[in-house]
Design a protein around this motif. Structure first.
Motif, short mmCIF file in Angstrom:
data_model
loop_
_atom_site.label_atom_id
_atom_site.label_comp_id
_atom_site.label_asym_id
_atom_site.label_seq_id
_atom_site.Cartn_x
_atom_site.Cartn_y
_atom_site.Cartn_z
N ILE A 27 -7.58 1.72 4.92
CA ILE A 27 -7.16 0.38 4.47
C ILE A 27 -7.56 -0.69 5.49
O ILE A 27 -8.13 -1.72 5.15
CB ILE A 27 -5.63 0.37 4.22
N ILE A 83 -0.02 -6.21 5.20
CA ILE A 83 0.04 -4.87 4.63
C ILE A 83 1.51 -4.42 4.68
O ILE A 83 2.13 -4.40 5.73
CB ILE A 83 -0.88 -3.92 5.42
N VAL A 141 0.78 -1.24 0.00
CA VAL A 141 0.00 0.00 0.00
C VAL A 141 0.82 1.29 0.00
O VAL A 141 0.25 2.38 -0.03
CB VAL A 141 -0.96 0.04 1.22
N PRO A 184 4.02 1.06 5.17
CA PRO A 184 2.64 1.55 5.33
C PRO A 184 2.52 2.71 6.31
O PRO A 184 1.61 3.53 6.18
CB PRO A 184 1.89 0.32 5.87
N ILE A 229 1.02 -5.98 9.67
CA ILE A 229 1.61 -4.80 9.03
C ILE A 229 3.12 -4.93 9.13
O ILE A 229 3.65 -5.25 10.20
CB ILE A 229 1.15 -3.49 9.71
#
Ligand code: PLP
Ligand code: SF4
Length: 359
Positions: free
Chosen positions: A162, A146, A100, A151, A177
Motif C-alpha cells: 500500500i 491510511i 485498508v 492498518p 497512518i
C-alpha cells in the motif's frame, strides 16, 4: 507465526469468559456481542483494576449499547456519501482517507465505524488496487490518511504494498497512518515493521490513546522505537464519559504523550454513534478541559478539540471563549487565569487612523 499474531490470536472474544471474570450476570453481554463483536488483548484485560474503570469501559460490551439512542446514527460522519471508491473517503480537497483494514486488535465500544465491524472482514486486493488507482489519478491529493480498522493488523508486506503504491503518486507529499496498536498491541511495533515504514518518509503516525494508563512500559518502548526511526508521532483521543472526561485525567494523558514524543493532535467530541450514548459528554465539559490545558500546560500539550460534524460536514474546532468585549478596534480578553487585558486591532479602514499615527 510472528509473535504479535500469536498474542492477537490469544485475545479474548468470548463474552461468557469476560462476564465470569468480572462477576457480571452470565449471558448479560451476549446480545450486545451480536451487534458489535468483542476483542480484548489479554495484556489489556490484566490491566483492568475493577469493572467500570477507564480501560474496562473502552472494550467490555455494555448492555447500554443495545439501547440505541435518540438521534444517533449508524454512519455518524456521513462517510457513505463521500465514498469515492470502495476504500476511499474524500471530504476535503487535498486529502483523503484510505480504509485498508477491516480489523482491529481491540474493538472500542464507541467506534465511529462500528457499522463496518459487525463482522471483521478481509479487504480484497482488487479494492486496494482501486483505491491506489483513485489516488494516482486525483492529482489534487497531497496527503493520504491510511486508516481502517487498523492498518497495522495487515502483514508487513501488505502494508508495504500500500505504501509503495501511494508513494508512486508523486503529487502525494505526505502519508499518515492511523493506528491504535502501540497502546493495544505494542508487540506489533517490531524492528522489521519500523525499518520498512522508514522507507516511506515523510510518514506521520497518528496513534489513538484515551487514558494515561494505556502508556505502560511496553507501549512506551514501542513509541520510542517509532520516534527513534524518525517517524513523527501524533495522538488522537476521543472524549469519553467515565474514561477521560476530567481535566486531571486529560492533562496527565497529554503530558505523558509529550514525554514519549507523541504530539497531541486531536481530542474528538464523541460522535453520534448508535449504541454509544452512554459515552457522550456535554460540549461544555470538553471546553472546560481545553481551558484547563491552555496556559496551564505546555502549548505542545494542547491539541485541537473538534466535533466531526454529523452528516459529513467535517471537523470544526470548539474553543473556549477568551474575548470578553470588543468596542471598535479595542478588544478585551481574559487570559488563562482570568485576568483582563486589552488589545488594539488594526483599523479596518486606514483613513480612520488618527492623524498622529505613524504610517
Ligand atoms: C479527519 C479526516 C481527514 C483529516 O483531517 P485533518 O483535519 O487534516 O486531520 C480527512 N478526511 C476525512 C474524511 C476525515 O474524516
Ligand atoms: S481502534 Fe479505531 S477503528 Fe478500531 S475499533 Fe477502535 S476506534 Fe474503531
Amino acid at each position: 507465526m510472528e509473535k504479535w499474531k500469536k498474542i492477537l490470536a490469544a485475545s479474548v472474544s468470548d463474552v461468557a469468559e469476560i462476564a465470569t471474570r468480572f462477576g457480571l450476570p452470565p449471558g448479560s453481554l451476549q446480545q450486545v456481542n451480536e451487534i458489535f463483536p468483542c476483542r480484548i488483548p489479554r495484556r489489556w484485560l490484566q490491566k483492568i483494576t475493577a469493572p467500570g474503570d477507564p480501560l474496562f469501559r473502552q472494550c467490555v460490551p455494555d448492555p447500554a449499547e443495545a439501547a440505541g439512542g435518540r438521534d444517533l446514527l449508524d454512519d455518524p460522519l456521513g462517510e457513505v456519501r463521500f465514498k469515492k471508491s470502495e476504500l476511499i473517503v474524500q471530504k476535503y480537497p487535498d486529502r483523503c482517507l484510505f480504509l485498508v483494514s477491516g480489523e482491529c486488535a481491540m474493538y472500542c465500544r464507541f467506534c465511529t465505524r462500528k457499522r463496518k465491524f459487525r463482522q471483521p472482514f478481509i479487504i480484497k486486493r482488487s479494492d486496494i488496487d482501486a483505491g491506489l488507482e483513485y489516488i494516482q489519478t486525483h492529482t489534487g491529493l497531497r496527503d493520504v490518511l491510511i486508516s481502517g480498522g487498523d492498518p497495522f493488523l495487515l502483514d508487513d508486506d501488505q502494508i508495504e504494498y500500500i505504501l509503495r503504491g501511494v508513494r508512486q503518486a508523486s503529487h502525494v507529499k505526505i502519508i499518515r497512518i492511523g493506528t491504535r496498536t502501540p497502546g493495544v498491541l505494542p508487540e506489533r511495533i517490531t524492528v522489521k515493521l519500523v525499518n520498512m515504514l522508514k522507507k516511506y518518509q515523510p510518514l506521520y503516525l497518528n496513534i489513538h490513546f484515551n487514558h494515561p494508563d494505556e502508556l505502560d512500559e511496553i507501549t512506551c518502548r514501542a513509541l520510542k522505537r517509532l520516534a527513534d526511526a524518525g517517524i513523527v508521532l501524533g495522538s488522537q483521543t476521543v472524549l469519553l464519559k467515565g474514561v477521560n472526561d476530567s481535566p486531571e485525567v486529560m492533562k496527565k494523558l497529554m503530558w505523558k504523550l509529550l514525554e514519549n514524543r507523541v504530539r497531541p493532535y486531536y481530542i474528538f467530541q464523541c460522535d453520534l454513534i448508535y449504541g454509544a450514548e452512554h459515552f457522550r459528554t456535554p460540549l461544555a465539559q470538553g471546553v472546560k478541559i481545553m481551558e484547563s490545558l491552555r496556559g496551564w500546560c505546555s502549548g505542545m500539550a494542547n491539541p485541537h478539540f473538534v466535533i466531526d460534524l454529523p452528516g459529513g460536514g467535517g471537523k470544526v474546532p470548539v474553543t473556549p471563549e477568551y474575548l470578553l468585549d470588543r468596542t471598535g478596534d479595542c478588544l478585551t480578553y481574559r487570559n488563562y487565569c482570568g485576568e483582563t487585558y486589552h488589545y488594539c486591532d488594526v483599523p479596518d479602514d486606514p483613513a480612520e487612523l488618527p492623524p498622529q499615527h505613524p504610517r
